[in-house]
Design a protein around this motif. Structure first.
Motif, PDB file in Angstrom:
ATOM      1  N   UNK A 197       0.384  13.755  -5.249  1.00 60.57           N
ATOM      2  CA  UNK A 197       1.793  13.987  -5.575  1.00 60.57           C
ATOM      3  C   UNK A 197       2.492  12.722  -6.055  1.00 60.57           C
ATOM      4  N   UNK A 198       1.935  11.569  -5.673  1.00 56.63           N
ATOM      5  CA  UNK A 198       2.592  10.308  -5.978  1.00 56.63           C
ATOM      6  C   UNK A 198       3.532   9.847  -4.873  1.00 56.63           C
ATOM      7  N   UNK A 199       3.619  10.631  -3.806  1.00 60.07           N
ATOM      8  CA  UNK A 199       4.540  10.319  -2.709  1.00 60.07           C
ATOM      9  C   UNK A 199       3.805  10.099  -1.382  1.00 60.07           C
ATOM     10  N   UNK A 200       2.517   9.822  -1.436  1.00 64.03           N
ATOM     11  CA  UNK A 200       1.774   9.581  -0.200  1.00 64.03           C
ATOM     12  C   UNK A 200       2.176   8.257   0.432  1.00 64.03           C
ATOM     13  N   UNK A 201       1.917   8.141   1.721  1.00 63.11           N
ATOM     14  CA  UNK A 201       2.200   6.894   2.425  1.00 63.11           C
ATOM     15  C   UNK A 201       1.157   5.848   2.048  1.00 63.11           C
ATOM     16  N   UNK A 202       1.483   4.557   2.198  1.00 68.92           N
ATOM     17  CA  UNK A 202       0.483   3.516   1.953  1.00 68.92           C
ATOM     18  C   UNK A 202      -0.764   3.726   2.800  1.00 68.92           C
ATOM     19  N   UNK A 203      -0.573   4.206   4.031  1.00 70.13           N
ATOM     20  CA  UNK A 203      -1.715   4.434   4.922  1.00 70.13           C
ATOM     21  C   UNK A 203      -2.629   5.535   4.373  1.00 70.13           C
ATOM     22  N   UNK A 204      -2.033   6.582   3.787  1.00 77.13           N
ATOM     23  CA  UNK A 204      -2.843   7.658   3.212  1.00 77.13           C
ATOM     24  C   UNK A 204      -3.660   7.141   2.037  1.00 77.13           C
ATOM     25  N   UNK A 205      -3.047   6.330   1.186  1.00 74.51           N
ATOM     26  CA  UNK A 205      -3.785   5.789   0.036  1.00 74.51           C
ATOM     27  C   UNK A 205      -4.923   4.872   0.499  1.00 74.51           C
ATOM     28  N   UNK A 206      -4.674   4.084   1.537  1.00 70.87           N
ATOM     29  CA  UNK A 206      -5.728   3.221   2.075  1.00 70.87           C
ATOM     30  C   UNK A 206      -6.858   4.058   2.669  1.00 70.87           C
TER      31      UNK A 206
END
Length: 207
Positions: free
Chosen positions: A65-74
């Motif tokens: 979505x482009x709105x994930x948390x930094x933790x989710x992307x990591x």
């Protein structure tokens, strides 16, 4: 067995009591073009590990979505690398920066929330399904998550006629915790879905 001839009620009776591994083995035996979708939310590492352990090249569709948390992307980067996932990334056609100016982040009671949901999740997902044309779709839906999910079963049919398989459908959080511990898999709870906001809401992807 031909997917066109599958009796969903009968198949669910046959799969009742089967392990997630056995459910995936059956599913892959009848699938010609399977995919698995993920958003890297909590406990996604379990189904990703389970499916790729039996089909390492399966397309992993990620609609970001482009709105994930930094933790989710990591977390996503860690799983993609460690499990060698065959990720097919789909993103909205408009950047989040542009959308923030034009639309913002609407609350669920704002009429613009439906437009937002279509832009960031439903359209990219539809584009992914149109490109991959799967006959079997692996998900991590589970009983107890929402009222709608309580009404389906291990195997169901999407609104587009795709056979949807949820191997962990009857698993509790505790059982999934045990699976993650057994295979030394990471988990991440700092997750946010701007289209759902509340945990018991559906965004329209599965209904």
């Amino acid at each position: 067995m031909s997917l066109e001839k599958i009796d969903i009620v009968e198949i669910n009776k046959q799969l009742e009591g089967k392990s997630p591994e056995e459910i995936i083995k059956w599913s892959l035996s009848v699938a010609k073009n399977p995919v698995i979708t993920t958003n890297f939310r909590p406990y996604e590492s379990a189904i990703l590990h389970l499916v790729v352990s039996q089909n390492k090249d399966i397309p992993v569709v990620w609609c970001d979505t482009g709105y994930n948390t930094p933790q989710t992307y990591q977390h996503a980067e860690e799983l993609i690398h460690n499990l060698q996932l065959n990720v097919h990334l789909y993103v909205p056609k408009q950047t989040s920066a542009h959308r923030d100016v034009v639309l913002g982040l609407p609350t669920i009671d704002d009429p613009n929330h439906a437009i937002f949901t279509t832009q960031v999740k439903l359209e990219p997902f539809k584009r992914a399904m149109n490109e991959h044309k799967p006959d079997v779709w692996f998900t991590n839906l589970r009983r107890g998550q929402t009222a709608f999910r309580n009404s389906i079963d291990i195997v169901s049919v999407s609104k587009d006629g795709i056979i949807k398989v949820s191997p962990f459908y009857n698993f509790s959080d505790e059982e999934l915790d045990a699976y993650l511990e057994k295979y030394n898999l990471p988990n991440e709870f700092k997750y946010f879905d701007p289209t759902k906001v509340e945990n018991n809401r559906e965004c329209g992807l599965h209904i």
